[in-house]
Design an enzyme around this catalytic site. Structure first.
Site, mmCIF file in Angstrom:
data_model
loop_
_atom_site.group_PDB
_atom_site.id
_atom_site.type_symbol
_atom_site.label_atom_id
_atom_site.label_comp_id
_atom_site.label_asym_id
_atom_site.label_seq_id
_atom_site.Cartn_x
_atom_site.Cartn_y
_atom_site.Cartn_z
ATOM 1 N N THR A 15 43.993 11.105 -31.205
ATOM 2 C CA THR A 15 42.910 11.824 -30.525
ATOM 3 C C THR A 15 41.950 10.856 -29.818
ATOM 4 O OG1 THR A 15 43.065 13.450 -32.262
ATOM 5 C CG2 THR A 15 41.067 13.524 -30.925
ATOM 6 N N VAL A 16 41.462 9.859 -30.546
ATOM 7 C CA VAL A 16 40.449 8.957 -29.967
ATOM 8 C C VAL A 16 41.081 8.021 -28.934
ATOM 9 C CG1 VAL A 16 38.688 7.216 -30.463
ATOM 10 C CG2 VAL A 16 39.046 9.125 -32.059
ATOM 11 N N ALA A 35 29.752 -2.950 -16.104
ATOM 12 C CA ALA A 35 30.271 -4.087 -16.870
ATOM 13 C C ALA A 35 30.320 -5.367 -16.030
ATOM 14 C CB ALA A 35 31.665 -3.761 -17.388
ATOM 15 N N GLU A 131 30.737 0.697 -32.715
ATOM 16 C CA GLU A 131 29.830 1.838 -32.496
ATOM 17 C C GLU A 131 30.479 3.164 -32.902
ATOM 18 O OE1 GLU A 131 26.369 1.817 -31.037
ATOM 19 O OE2 GLU A 131 26.786 3.541 -32.291
ATOM 20 N N VAL A 134 30.480 4.996 -36.802
ATOM 21 C CA VAL A 134 29.430 5.793 -37.455
ATOM 22 C C VAL A 134 28.933 6.871 -36.499
ATOM 23 C CG1 VAL A 134 27.185 5.747 -38.598
ATOM 24 C CG2 VAL A 134 28.718 3.789 -38.823
ATOM 25 N N GLY A 136 30.378 8.960 -34.584
ATOM 26 C CA GLY A 136 31.127 9.184 -33.341
ATOM 27 C C GLY A 136 30.381 8.775 -32.095
ATOM 28 N N ILE A 138 27.283 9.255 -31.158
ATOM 29 C CA ILE A 138 25.846 8.921 -31.229
ATOM 30 C C ILE A 138 25.709 7.395 -31.263
ATOM 31 C CG2 ILE A 138 23.726 9.122 -32.578
ATOM 32 C CD1 ILE A 138 24.870 11.630 -33.902
ATOM 33 N N GLY A 189 40.991 23.348 -37.370
ATOM 34 C CA GLY A 189 41.215 21.942 -37.025
ATOM 35 C C GLY A 189 40.009 21.050 -37.282
ATOM 36 N N LYS A 207 30.163 5.388 -43.846
ATOM 37 C CA LYS A 207 29.229 5.269 -42.714
ATOM 38 C C LYS A 207 27.842 4.845 -43.203
ATOM 39 C CE LYS A 207 31.909 8.808 -40.304
ATOM 40 N NZ LYS A 207 32.088 10.249 -40.159
HETATM 41 N N1 HSE Z 1 36.066 13.181 -40.484
HETATM 42 C C1 HSE Z 1 34.829 12.868 -39.849
HETATM 43 C C2 HSE Z 1 33.912 14.084 -39.870
HETATM 44 C C3 HSE Z 1 34.963 12.460 -38.409
HETATM 45 O O1 HSE Z 1 34.290 15.165 -40.332
HETATM 46 O O2 HSE Z 1 32.790 13.936 -39.423
HETATM 47 C C4 HSE Z 1 35.360 11.051 -38.212
HETATM 48 O O3 HSE Z 1 34.453 10.154 -38.774
#
Ligand code: HSE
Length: 438
Positions: A15-16, A35, A131, A134, A136, A138, A189, A207
């Site tokens: 996904t990422v 950059a 970054e 923690v 995502g 933010i 999901g 985190k």
């Molecule tokens: N599994 C995490 C959450 C997302 O539910 O926030 C990824 O860090």
């Protein structure tokens, strides 16, 4: 003067990884203007080569072995999106040893092995940027490490797991039990097939450990964190808390303490008037108190393809900008210079001060409240609020709910042990911590 492109090797096209490819390509012109040079993903590694080929459609080399990226002399930076602590750790250490800079979203890896990884990176003079690890999208690492660098951080409290925040929001809105909402979260999901790390608070503790290290200039101390999840939380406690003016959130908390630092994850009652209590669904929020700035709050999506890619690409831009800087003059990995880290240890939860919510199932007969309040008075624990529910029709038992003033957890636990021995108290007490965050 034109500088060559930053050559990036991407490990993992889930996904990422997919989001990172998309964002980097869609916004390539603006990113280059920021950059100062193009940032190109020149090679991609994933066991699922077909998926990698579909994503990159001939614009990058596709490999099955991520280690080949770590060794590739044509690559300047690797992005680690493999996850877990096993192969991901070997890959990151191999990339560092070959002089590559690393961008990772892997909070588990950093919380558990970060001290070793940062030491290796420092020795090699390479950057490790995280970054995306923690909250995502933010930019909380940047805020803590750079934007708030003038401050003595007093505490951080965060909703840093979207899955559990979604579950708690649904339990409150619909009055449903945990298990039913978890199934719904999996169907939509939001929750993984194995949701243990999320629902048991482990992901949030990873985190919180990272934020704690940056806020207080201490090493990663995930192994010392106190961790409680939400799997045993009952909808009735959410409802009672609401009647008293509180919401229950799974918070990652790190605070200064007279004898060290606090590092804990647990369901927490917070006044429903506070902004963080109103962060609902899968959203994340991090609340930081600094001595100079006061209260600050950061809100956004903590997961998902493009929100997380937003953080990964920002790290790539940082690497591109800092590549030629002398390593000693770059922003330190954990905000403090490596030789200026503090030895502050995490204090045991028994020494933490908090207010407490207690729910007791009791016989509905004279003297019950007097017995309970006597035990609390003996322990010097003062009651702030309480209520007793009307017994259900035909039942000779009921719930007593109370909130205490602040006390030390050790004293609270001792009082609970005595209360549970009273013949009029029928089941184990439910104890939740409450925070005022001033
Ligand atoms: N599994 C995490 C959450 C997302 O539910 O926030 C990824 O860090």
């Amino acid at each position: 003067m034109s500088i060559g492109a930053l050559r990036v090797g991407l490990a993992g096209v889930g996904t990422v990884g997919g989001g990172t490819w998309t964002v980097l390509n869609r916004n390539s012109d603006e990113i280059q203007r920021r950059a100062g040079r193009p940032i190109d993903i020149t090679a991609v590694a994933d066991l699922d080569q077909a998926k990698a080929k579909t994503l990159t459609s001939g614009k990058a080399r596709v490999l099955s072995d991520a280690m080949a990226l770590a060794r590739d002399p044509e690559i300047d930076v690797v992005i680690e999106l493999i996850g877990g602590y096993g192969f991901a750790k070997e890959f990151v250490l191999a990339a560092i040893s070959h002089g590559k800079h690393v961008v990772t979203a892997n909070k588990a890896l950093l919380a558990v092995h970060g001290n070793e990884i940062f030491a290796a990176a420092q020795k090699q003079g390479v950057m490790v940027a995280f970054e995306a690890a923690v909250a995502g999208g933010i930019p909380i690492i940047k805020a803590l490490r750079e934007g708030l660098t003038a401050n003595r951080i007093e505490w951080i409290a965060g909703i840093i797991n979207g899955t559990t925040n979604f579950i708690l929001s649904e339990m409150r809105d619909k009055g449903l039990p945990f298990d039913a909402v978890l199934k719904e979260a999996q169907r939509l999901g939001y929750a993984e097939a194995d949701p243990t790390f999320d629902v048991e608070g482990v992901d949030a503790a990873h985190k919180a450990a990272i934020m704690s290290a940056i806020a207080f200039g201490v090493p990663m101390q995930f192994d010392r964190a106190h961790i409680e999840g939400i799997s045993s939380l009952q909808a009735k406690d959410i409802a009672y808390a609401e009647q008293l003016g509180y919401r229950i959130k799974l918070l990652g908390i790190t605070k200064r303490h007279a004898e060290g630092i606090e590092l804990r994850v647990h369901p927490t009652l917070i006044s429903s008037k506070k902004l963080i209590a109103n962060v609902e669904g899968a959203m994340n929020a991090v609340w930081v108190k600094g001595d100079a700035v006061g209260h600050t709050m950061y809100y956004g999506k903590g997961a998902g393809a493009e929100p997380t890619a937003s953080a990964v690409v920002a790290d790539l831009v940082d690497v591109a900008r800092m590549l030629t800087a002398d390593p000693a003059h770059r922003v330190p990995y954990l905000a403090f210079q490596p030789d200026q880290m503090s030895a502050l240890a995490v204090v045991p939860i028994a020494q933490v001060r908090s207010c407490y919510y207690l729910r007791l199932r009791v016989k509905d007969q004279p003297g019950v409240l007097a017995d309970i309040t006597r035990v609390l008075a003996d322990g010097q624990i003062s009651i702030d609020t309480f209520f007793q529910r009307e017994p259900d029709e035909g039942m000779a038992e009921t719930d007593v709910v109370l909130i205490t003033h602040q006390c030390v957890e050790h004293d609270m636990q001792a009082a609970i042990a005595r209360i549970e021995k009273l013949s009029t108290v029928l089941t184990q007490a439910v104890m939740l911590r409450m925070e005022a965050f001033v």
